[in-house]
Write a protein that holds these residues in place. Structure first.
Motif, PDB file in Angstrom:
ATOM      1  N   VAL A 131       0.750  -1.239  -0.056  1.00  0.00           N
ATOM      2  CA  VAL A 131      -0.071  -0.100   0.074  1.00  0.00           C
ATOM      3  C   VAL A 131       0.852   1.208  -0.026  1.00  0.00           C
ATOM      4  N   GLU A 138       0.383  11.032   1.436  1.00  0.00           N
ATOM      5  CA  GLU A 138       1.604  11.702   1.657  1.00  0.00           C
ATOM      6  C   GLU A 138       1.886  11.615   3.387  1.00  0.00           C
ATOM      7  N   ALA A 139       3.192  11.932   3.325  1.00  0.00           N
ATOM      8  CA  ALA A 139       3.765  12.154   4.735  1.00  0.00           C
ATOM      9  C   ALA A 139       3.590  10.797   5.625  1.00  0.00           C
ATOM     10  N   SER A 140       3.649   9.678   4.748  1.00  0.00           N
ATOM     11  CA  SER A 140       3.374   8.486   5.625  1.00  0.00           C
ATOM     12  C   SER A 140       4.620   7.882   5.936  1.00  0.00           C
ATOM     13  N   LEU A 141       5.732   8.531   5.574  1.00  0.00           N
ATOM     14  CA  LEU A 141       7.182   8.041   5.966  1.00  0.00           C
ATOM     15  C   LEU A 141       7.339   8.432   7.387  1.00  0.00           C
ATOM     16  N   PHE A 142       8.148   7.506   7.922  1.00  0.00           N
ATOM     17  CA  PHE A 142       8.713   7.619   9.471  1.00  0.00           C
ATOM     18  C   PHE A 142       9.628   8.658   9.434  1.00  0.00           C
ATOM     19  N   PRO A 143       9.377   9.931  10.054  1.00  0.00           N
ATOM     20  CA  PRO A 143      10.406  10.984  10.144  1.00  0.00           C
ATOM     21  C   PRO A 143      11.786  10.487  10.581  1.00  0.00           C
ATOM     22  N   PHE A 185       0.440   5.389   0.681  1.00  0.00           N
ATOM     23  CA  PHE A 185      -0.759   6.338   1.236  1.00  0.00           C
ATOM     24  C   PHE A 185      -0.633   7.862   0.531  1.00  0.00           C
ATOM     25  N   ARG A 215       8.936   1.370  -0.659  1.00  0.00           N
ATOM     26  CA  ARG A 215       8.611   0.686   0.492  1.00  0.00           C
ATOM     27  C   ARG A 215       7.336  -0.159   0.423  1.00  0.00           C
ATOM     28  N   ALA A 230       8.139   6.063  -0.773  1.00  0.00           N
ATOM     29  CA  ALA A 230       6.758   5.289  -0.322  1.00  0.00           C
ATOM     30  C   ALA A 230       6.777   4.081  -1.081  1.00  0.00           C
TER      31      ALA A 230
END
Ligand code: ADP
Ligand code: MG
Lengths: 268, 250
Positions: free
Chosen positions: A96, A100-105, A98, A163, A160
């Protein structure tokens, strides 16, 4: 390129099925009472096909995607993924991506891509190798050490995608992955996604608000109505592959986009 | 201004302050009975730190601080997480906590004395009480700082509950948690000292109150310098830790 085009053309033939949805309905039981979100959804996605779902905001696209990913159970109906139900998330069958901003900062790009493998306790060397391969595939060779805040919006979505693909699932689900990007980056990313898709032979279900993006990317566009979401039209996009930016200026492209637009307008 | 200039200006200001503290009372510009020169204060500090009675008092205070901390942190964290995770509990208790948080805790000191006396227990109880609310609120904020998107991503890759806690909750909450740790140390420290200064037979707070009442200014300032140093060292260590893990927070 010609070989790729032939391959893609062959995929449009009725082959094995990757995703099958029948009689799917969903009602949310929230604080404001019952919200019927999806109604009698039926869809079949052939293996290796690129299917795009469009529809007005709040019509249940994300809900449907979550169900295809095993993240939420529908109130009614059946979902088969590669012939088997998907009662809970299974990253080896479905990846999946998503919005935006779904990466772990707190993780580097490399570690973000390795995250799904780390969950399975994959050996370190294998993790490194697979993640590096994926970063290469999405055009980010050499950027593994960067943290998300050091990457542009487009690069973040490339990470993303890497991943989502790192466990090599046959199906990739994407929920408005390029919605937060500027128009130019968005077109580039769409083009890049088609390249990645043709290299990896995945089945893709892609949600978007952009009709241009829908026509440019899809083998088939599914148009959903406003809530409760139903599928009100299925439009085969017979444009040849590989797709080029020039095609957007053609009459065929314009007619297809207009047809979707009409459907969405009447649906609202 | 670059960092080096800023550092130089800061050091110069500190130097000027310390020099003024030494010179002004020494040369009669300020009353040396009210403000003893820095040199005298530091000499007195070395002297009092060598006294067994002072060492014992510091030990008692440190013990009260540690026990109160060990009670307030887990208790506050548990309540805070419960309130953050459970919508109904949250709606009921959150506003109440804000009300209680806004009330100065020192007005409850007489009650603590009535219930616990003026010994170790009372200091611990009062310090824990004055610390627990900031811990509850910080724990709630920490849980709420976890992004729903990140939880969804982890779930979509089949993360177990333990993996979600260890790999998403903890790293997301770390900056807020360290900040909470820092604030609760300050509250806890203040709680112990106030309780000791108000009514006590021992403890560094009681010594300081005593020196003040007896007009022993060098001892009083020695105590102030000592406590200020301890507080600043604690604070800066945690801020340093925060800086280590907040590089990605920008
Ligand atoms: N967890 C939930 N509880 C209650 N209602 C929800 C929930 N998630 C979504 N909805 C509602 O279901 C409808 C469809 O939402 P969603 O699937 O996010 O639509 P879309 O992605 O097409 O914008 C919306 O009206 C939304 O408010
Ligand atoms: Mg959505």
């Amino acid at each position: 390129m010609q070989r790729l085009a032939n391959l893609s053309a062959a995929r449009t033939d009725a082959g094995p099925t990757a995703i099958e949805v029948a009689g799917l309905s969903h009602v949310y039981d929230g604080r404001e009472g019952k919200v019927p979100a999806l109604e009698d959804i039926a869809m079949t996605v052939g293996a290796g096909r690129f299917v795009v779902i469009v529809g007005p905001s709040g019509c249940g696209k994300t809900s449907l995607l979550m169900m295809l990913a095993g993240l939420r159970r529908p109130s009614e109906g059946a979902i088969l993924c590669n012939g088997r139900p998907i009662p809970s998330p299974d990253p080896e069958r479905v990846g999946v991506v998503f919005q935006e901003a779904s990466l772990f900062p707190w993780l580097s790009a490399q570690d973000n891509v390795e995250f799904p493998l780390a969950l399975r306790h994959a050996p370190r060397a294998e993790r490194r190798r697979r993640a590096t391969d994926m970063l290469d595939l999405v055009g980010l060779q050499g950027f593994g050490g960067r943290y998300p805040h050091e990457l542009s919006g487009g690069m973040k979505q490339r990470v993303a995608i890497a991943r989502g693909l790192v466990q090599d699932p046959p199906v990739l689900l994407m929920d408005e992955p390029f919605a937060a990007l500027d128009e130019q980056t968005r077109m580039t990313m769409g083009h890049e996604l088609l390249r990645i898709w043709s290299q990896t032979l995945k089945t893709v279900v892609f949600i978007t608000h952009s009709l241009t993006e829908a026509v440019y990317l899809a083998d088939e566009v599914l148009v959903m109505s406003a809530r409760p979401g139903r599928i009100i039209d299925r439009i085969a996009i017979a444009l040849p592959r590989p797709r080029t930016y020039d095609m957007m200026a053609t009459d065929t492209f314009g007619r297809l986009r207009d047809r979707i637009w009409q459907q969405i307008r009447t649906a609202d | 201004m670059n960092r080096l200039t800023i550092l130089a200006v800061r050091l110069a200001l500190l130097g000027a302050f310390l020099a003024a503290w030494e010179m002004l009372p020494r040369h009669g510009v300020l009353d040396a009975r009210m403000l003893p020169p820095l040199g005298d204060v530091l000499r007195m500090l070395v002297d009092v730190l060598g006294r067994p009675r002072v060492q014992e008092a510091i030990g008692v205070s440190a013990g009260e601080f540690a026990v109160a901390f060990l009670i307030a942190i887990p208790l506050g964290a548990a309540i805070g997480i419960l309130i953050a995770e459970n919508d109904y509990l949250g709606e009921i208790f959150k506003p109440m906590l804000f009300y209680v948080f806004s009330v100065p805790k020192s007005i409850f000191l007489p009650m603590f004395i009535l219930v616990f006396g003026i010994g170790f227990q009372q200091k611990v109880a009062y310090a824990a009480f004055s610390t627990v609310f900031i811990v509850i609120m910080s724990a709630t904020a920490a849980v709420e700082s976890v992004k729903a998107d990140h939880l969804l991503v982890a779930r979509s890759y089949g993360a177990t509950r333990a993996q979600i806690i260890g790999r998403v909750y903890l790293p997301s909450m770390m900056p807020v948690l360290l900040e909470a740790l820092r604030l609760s140390m300050i509250f806890n420290f203040t709680g112990v000292l106030i309780a000791e200064m108000y009514a006590s037979r021992t403890g560094i707070g009681q010594l300081i109150a005593n020196w003040g009442e007896n007009f022993q200014m060098p001892q009083l300032f020695a105590g102030v310098v000592f406590l200020a140093t301890v507080a600043i060292v604690f604070n800066e260590s945690i801020r340093w830790l925060e800086a280590q893990c907040s590089a990605w927070r920008t």
